[in-house]
Design a protein around this motif. Structure first.
Motif, PDB file in Angstrom:
ATOM      1  N   GLU A 136       0.844  -1.201   0.000  1.00 53.80           N
ATOM      2  CA  GLU A 136       0.000   0.000   0.000  1.00 53.80           C
ATOM      3  C   GLU A 136       0.884   1.258   0.000  1.00 53.80           C
ATOM      4  OE1 GLU A 136      -3.023   0.146  -0.823  1.00 53.80           O
ATOM      5  OE2 GLU A 136      -3.032   2.317  -0.583  1.00 53.80           O
ATOM      6  N   ARG A 139       2.149   1.799  -3.444  1.00 55.75           N
ATOM      7  CA  ARG A 139       1.138   2.406  -4.333  1.00 55.75           C
ATOM      8  C   ARG A 139       1.020   3.900  -4.063  1.00 55.75           C
ATOM      9  NH1 ARG A 139      -1.875  -1.999  -2.362  1.00 55.75           N
ATOM     10  NH2 ARG A 139      -1.644  -3.771  -3.756  1.00 55.75           N
ATOM     11  N   LYS A 140       1.035   4.250  -2.757  1.00 57.14           N
ATOM     12  CA  LYS A 140       0.937   5.677  -2.376  1.00 57.14           C
ATOM     13  C   LYS A 140       2.127   6.452  -2.933  1.00 57.14           C
ATOM     14  CE  LYS A 140      -1.492   5.397   2.000  1.00 57.14           C
ATOM     15  NZ  LYS A 140      -1.129   4.971   3.354  1.00 57.14           N
TER      16      LYS A 140
END
Ligand SMILES: Cc1cc2nc3c(=O)[nH]c(=O)nc-3n(C[C@H](O)[C@H](O)[C@H](O)COP(=O)(O)O)c2cc1C
Length: 146
Positions: A136, A139-140
């Motif tokens: 995550e 992705r950020k």
């Protein structure tokens, strides 16, 4: 924004998982630096370089690839996974980028399962990484590049 991520990922495919997460978050073409004989990085708007950390730095194949193909002034970003001690990390590739006047947009690193050498006896370190949170974060990071 056309993006290439040139990578080396052999130990457990950790780095590949991280850049696959990035490619899910936005478009990116993943280029295995050991599998392609010739590539035109001129055709991309920005270029990522990604590697597991081997002996405290990016795998040499990635630096060699950058030296061979990175065009002057191309925006780059750097991605790596490591077991516990990243050492110089992406420095060699960052230096090549600097010499070519390529702005470094950002750098992302996270732990990656490591069973190298003595760690194998203990069942490895950084078990389970990259985990869902690492992916995550990846992705950020990728979205934050714009
Ligand atoms: C030969 C070898 C050398 C390594 N050297 C280091 C190191 O210096 N520092 C570290 O933190 N991890 C080291 N590791 C662990 C890897 O960086 C880690 O497992 C990484 O996530 C591997 O990425 P990959 O699965 O994409 O190849 C080493 C692993 C191997 C196989």
């Amino acid at each position: 924004m056309k993006t290439a991520i040139c990578y080396y990922s052999r130990h457990h495919g950790n780095t590949l998982r991280v850049i696959e997460a990035m490619a899910e978050a936005g478009d990116a073409e993943l280029i295995d630096v050991t599998a392609r004989s010739a590539v035109r990085l001129e055709d991309y708007d920005r270029v990522g370089f990604a590697s597991g950390i081997y002996g405290f730095e990016f795998h040499r194949a990635v630096a060699d690839f950058a030296r061979k193909y990175l065009p002057q002034g191309k925006p780059v970003f750097l991605v790596y996974t490591y077991g516990g001690a990243k050492g110089a990390g992406a420095k060699a590739v960052a230096k090549i980028a600097e010499e070519r006047g390529c702005p470094v947009l950002g750098e992302f690193g996270c732990r990656g399962f490591d069973t190298f050498g003595p760690f194998k006896l203990a069942g490895g370190i950084a078990k389970g990484h990259p985990d869902a949170l690492d992916l995550e974060d990846a992705r950020k990071f990728y979205r934050s590049l714009g």
